[in-house]
Design an enzyme around this catalytic site. Structure first.
Site, PDB file in Angstrom:
ATOM      1  N   ASP A  39    -149.208   2.294   6.840  1.00  0.00           N
ATOM      2  CA  ASP A  39    -150.591   2.166   7.281  1.00  0.00           C
ATOM      3  C   ASP A  39    -150.906   3.005   8.503  1.00  0.00           C
ATOM      4  O   ASP A  39    -152.008   2.930   9.044  1.00  0.00           O
ATOM      5  CB  ASP A  39    -150.913   0.692   7.580  1.00  0.00           C
ATOM      6  N   HIS A 194     -94.209  15.688  42.208  1.00  0.00           N
ATOM      7  CA  HIS A 194     -92.899  15.070  42.425  1.00  0.00           C
ATOM      8  C   HIS A 194     -92.297  14.695  41.079  1.00  0.00           C
ATOM      9  O   HIS A 194     -92.977  14.139  40.209  1.00  0.00           O
ATOM     10  CB  HIS A 194     -93.067  13.815  43.290  1.00  0.00           C
ATOM     11  N   ASP A 226     -85.143  18.829  38.931  1.00  0.00           N
ATOM     12  CA  ASP A 226     -83.863  18.213  39.294  1.00  0.00           C
ATOM     13  C   ASP A 226     -82.792  18.678  38.309  1.00  0.00           C
ATOM     14  O   ASP A 226     -82.841  18.336  37.127  1.00  0.00           O
ATOM     15  CB  ASP A 226     -83.968  16.685  39.249  1.00  0.00           C
ATOM     16  N   HIS A 238     -83.201  15.933  34.729  1.00  0.00           N
ATOM     17  CA  HIS A 238     -83.564  14.515  34.624  1.00  0.00           C
ATOM     18  C   HIS A 238     -83.433  13.891  36.003  1.00  0.00           C
ATOM     19  O   HIS A 238     -83.045  14.545  36.964  1.00  0.00           O
ATOM     20  CB  HIS A 238     -82.678  13.792  33.601  1.00  0.00           C
ATOM     21  N   LYS A 324     -81.469  25.690  48.602  1.00  0.00           N
ATOM     22  CA  LYS A 324     -80.513  25.961  49.673  1.00  0.00           C
ATOM     23  C   LYS A 324     -80.160  27.441  49.724  1.00  0.00           C
ATOM     24  O   LYS A 324     -80.185  28.141  48.703  1.00  0.00           O
ATOM     25  CB  LYS A 324     -79.245  25.142  49.457  1.00  0.00           C
ATOM     26  N   SER A 507     -88.058  18.783  54.402  1.00  0.00           N
ATOM     27  CA  SER A 507     -88.417  17.740  53.445  1.00  0.00           C
ATOM     28  C   SER A 507     -88.245  16.362  54.074  1.00  0.00           C
ATOM     29  O   SER A 507     -87.246  16.083  54.735  1.00  0.00           O
ATOM     30  CB  SER A 507     -87.562  17.837  52.177  1.00  0.00           C
ATOM     31  N   HIS A 624    -117.001  14.367  68.753  1.00  0.00           N
ATOM     32  CA  HIS A 624    -118.300  14.105  68.147  1.00  0.00           C
ATOM     33  C   HIS A 624    -118.272  14.540  66.689  1.00  0.00           C
ATOM     34  O   HIS A 624    -117.848  15.639  66.369  1.00  0.00           O
ATOM     35  CB  HIS A 624    -119.407  14.869  68.878  1.00  0.00           C
ATOM     36  N   ASP A 625    -118.698  13.653  65.795  1.00  0.00           N
ATOM     37  CA  ASP A 625    -118.824  14.000  64.387  1.00  0.00           C
ATOM     38  C   ASP A 625    -120.182  13.527  63.905  1.00  0.00           C
ATOM     39  O   ASP A 625    -120.901  12.834  64.623  1.00  0.00           O
ATOM     40  CB  ASP A 625    -117.681  13.390  63.554  1.00  0.00           C
TER      41      ASP A 625
END
Length: 795
Positions: A39, A194, A226, A238, A324, A507, A624-625
């Site tokens: 309609d 790491h 490692d 590992h 080393k 380290s 101051h910041d």
């Protein structure tokens, strides 16, 4: 309030009519499909069904409200196509953006190029906005052809523009490398990972070569490998003394070589943690040279200065081996030698090492299955706790519980099998021992000591715990691997010698680094101005959680290594930091971290003290910041203890911080008791505040008086910073006439010094001084001698 909101919405709907694109094919098609009875009208139920079909999840109350606002004709309760178009626009319209458009278009329904330019300048703080740039935005984002032809930006185009990457909060210039990349390596923060090979926790997870490709793609430039002795003479990668799986070292090198410089040419630092025998070390060196080839050749790299590290720019396409290095005292013909093993090369703590010994009756699979089940359960429990607090590692409780559970289980198994007289597998480790309870080793043991320790352990009862894998004081290193280390020599803190040499990488575990930051922050920052420092997670973070990197970045640590496989707040901080320079893995540190910080204020502070015997002088330094102000340090000195001339004011509690000042103290005799007040360097008509104790005395001011420093407490909140000082506020006009009348009242001539001129910002201090030194007669002052004695101080 309800009526007010409806009134605003009505205005909005009426304003939308002029620029609705009523011929939109998609909107027309959508309307016809929703009109079930054909309609040409849509009721509220048909609208709800349409919203569900379009997957628009708005509250039914909100939908009904927009329906009523769009239904403006006499036939209430249904929407014509034109009304539906208004409803659709209301549904998709950003009210905040439309109101913003109205505010810059003088209540029009579109922005002209001039309107858009004004918006970009005022709100977006963009410089050099041209008309052509604004027209280009209109052509690119406007959807209405009519608006394009008229060179205006309607609400839809404005919405598209505001939602585009152009209006992202992230600076688009930072998507590319934009920082100076020609400074020494120590002047940069370097994205570091790491145990890069691990996919999960530090004890049970899988090691995969794909992790190297992933972190390189994420912008990481320092990778950890490692290395351990593997079968058939092939070194493997590992996490030692754990149940993590093993991968071949050769495969790791090949993946790095393939993915290292695909999208990023800046250098890679390969952190080799060497646990291998000399024979397999030679194999490591062979693979590095064969696979990386010219990427390891640093002969053409010149640092520019023999006492500084090369720059990321000069190292493009290169791989630095961190490891080393044999001592220079060793002869060049020596094929191997002893080096220190007291740093991160064996970073796992003794009380976290896990080693299994087996005998008849127990298999490795049975033991690992029990350990995995117990640890996985405890890891889940630890998730609810704060894993980022370096002072309270949740894994301590985990280790203790694991130790007790394993001990009970193994003891029970042993009792059941006593009649068969078969010993069972046992866990040989100090795994459950609390770190703080462990006694520090006064002496580190050699390899032979380790073997004796293991033999003694094997003779003990099943299930008993003993210490294994004690750290060796030294280890053997082959020449081939040592020669690959050029600018990144791994050293322990006790090995550092301040001989001016460069290329050392110190380290620290996060626990030790935390102590250094707390106790020696200034010295730590000074060290990081010349050398590299690597910080890695505590061995107690077996769940691969991450510590907060900010305290270590704040003292200039370059290589803050994180577990990239663990998502969360810390990795989000890390990613955000390194995205600010094209995600190249290198961020230039602030200038203050690269050099001691030495600001020059070039201002003076003059004041009168009426009772020097009881006065105190306090020097304060404030930071101051944009948010507030922070107290940095102070030094308070009794006036009678103050020394004149060029002096350093050393701030209490800050061993490396001081203020360099020039102090002038003059005695003043006179009945004029008015307070001179604070005088700034750049006063329009400054008057020299010192008065000599002779009636007729000409004094030539020294050059030192013109090298001005300022030290004072922070200005009060709300007060505008001004180089005029407080002279105008503290000296009434009457004082000027009183000073002028001194000749008539006391018969003595007072001559004022010449006006000081502001030094241009671009002119160095020394040139300004040479160009502005006055002659003696220009700079002379003569003052009256009267009764009261005061002190005039200039700092």
């Amino acid at each position: 309030m309800i009526g007010s909101g409806r009134w605003e919405t009505d205005i909005l709907v009426k304003a939308l009519y002029p620029f609705l694109n009523l011929n939109c094919t998609w909107v027309k098609q959508t309307f016809e499909e929703a009109d079930k009875n054909g309609d040409g009208l849509l009721n509220i139920e048909e609208i709800h069904q349409l919203m569900h079909k379009l997957n628009v999840n708005l509250p039914r109350r909100k939908v009904r409200q927009m329906f009523q606002e769009a239904d403006t004709d006499e036939n209430q309760g249904t929407l014509t196509f034109e009304e539906f178009s208004v409803f659709y626009k209301m549904m998709s319209l950003r009210r905040d953006l439309y109101l913003l458009l109205l505010s810059y278009s003088d209540k029009k329904d579109h922005l002209t190029a001039e309107d858009l330019a004004q918006f970009l300048k005022v709100e977006q703080k963009m410089n050099n906005v041209t008309t052509e740039y604004c027209l280009d935005i209109i052509r690119k984002f406007e959807v209405s052809e009519e608006n394009k032809n008229q060179n205006v930006l309607g609400i839809e185009g404005f919405t598209n523009f505001m939602r585009s990457p152009t209006c992202d909060v992230f600076n688009p210039l930072h998507s590319e490398v934009h920082q100076d990349m020609d400074q020494p390596l120590c002047n940069y923060f370097i994205a570091s990972s790491h145990n890069t090979y691990l996919t999960g926790d530090q004890l049970l997870s899988q090691s995969k070569v794909e992790m190297y490709a992933r972190v390189l793609q994420d912008g990481c430039r320092c990778l950890e490998v490692d290395c351990w002795d593997g079968p058939d003479g092939e070194p493997v990668v590992h996490h030692g003394y754990t149940l993590t799986s093993k991968i071949l070292f050769k495969d790791v090198v090949e993946v790095i070589n393939k993915n290292g410089f695909v999208n990023n040419e800046f250098p890679i630092i390969l952190s080799i943690e060497n646990h291998c025998s000399v024979q397999q070390q030679k194999k490591i060196a062979q693979y590095l040279k064969e696979i990386f080839g010219d990427k390891l050749d640093l002969s053409s790299v010149s640092p520019g200065d023999s006492k500084q590290l090369p720059s990321p720019q000069s190292l493009k396409g290169k791989i630095l081996v961190k490891g080393k290095k044999l001592p220079y005292s060793l002869g060049a013909d020596a094929e191997e030698g002893e080096v220190s093993d007291e740093d991160s090369a064996d970073e796992i703590e003794d009380d976290c090492k896990l080693k299994l010994c087996y005998s008849n009756g127990t298999t490795e699979h049975q033991m690992e299955s029990f350990i995995r089940k117990k640890l996985e359960s405890l890891l889940k429990e630890s998730q609810i706790r704060d894993k980022e607090d370096p002072d309270c590692f949740t894994v301590r409780a985990l280790l203790k519980a694991t130790h007790e559970g394993l001990n009970v289980n193994l003891t029970q198994n042993s009792d059941l099998k006593d009649t068969s007289k078969k010993s069972h597998g046992r866990l040989l480790s100090n795994f459950g021992k609390h770190k703080k309870a462990a006694k520090p080793q006064s002496k580190l043991h050699s390899t032979s000591d380790d073997e004796d320790s293991q033999q003694n352990c094997s003779a003990k009862e099943t299930g008993q715990l003993c210490r294994l894998g004690r750290r060796r004081k030294t280890m053997k290193l082959c020449r081939d691997l040592s020669d690959l280390v050029v600018y990144t020599n791994s050293v322990a803190a006790q090995d550092i010698i301040d001989d001016g040499s460069m290329g050392n990488v110190l380290s620290f575990s996060e626990t030790r680094a935390h102590q250094v930051v707390q106790q020696k922050a200034e010295q730590f920052m000074l060290y990081n101005q010349k050398q590299l420092t690597r910080i890695y997670p505590s061995a107690y973070r077996i769940d691969s959680s991450n510590f907060n990197p900010l305290p270590y970045w704040n003292v200039g640590c370059q290589l803050v290594a994180l577990n990239y496989q663990t998502d969360g707040r810390v990795m989000q901080l890390n990613q955000a930091k390194f995205r600010m320079n094209g995600n190249c893995g290198y961020i230039l540190k602030p200038q203050q971290m690269c050099k001691g910080f030495n600001p020059v204020w070039e201002e003076t502070l003059s004041f009168t003290i009426h009772m020097p015997e009881i006065a105190l002088v306090r020097f304060l330094v404030w930071d101051h910041d944009p948010i507030g102000r922070d107290f940095v340090g102070q030094r308070t000195v009794a006036f009678s203890s103050l020394m004149p001339g060029y002096r350093h004011v050393y701030l209490e509690g800050l061993t490396e911080a001081s203020i360099f000042v020039h102090v002038t103290i003059n005695d003043i005799f006179g009945k004029n008791k008015q307070l001179i007040g604070l005088r700034g360097l750049f006063n329009k008509n400054p008057k020299h505040s010192s008065v000599e104790n002779s009636g007729q005395y000409v004094r030539k001011r020294s050059i030192g008086e013109r090298i001005l420093r300022r030290t004072a407490s922070a200005p009060a909140k709300g007060r505008k910073k001004s180089k005029m000082g407080f002279q105008e506020a503290t000296e009434p006009k009457e004082s000027l006439s009183e000073a002028t009348d001194l000749k008539d009242k006391e018969g003595v001539l007072r001559r004022t010094s010449r006006s000081l001129q502001a030094r241009p910002t671009s002119m160095p201090v020394d040139k300004y001084l040479l160009n502005s030194l006055p002659s003696s007669d220009q700079d002379a002052t003569t003052d009256a001698e009267v009764k009261n004695k005061n002190a005039s101080v200039q700092i």
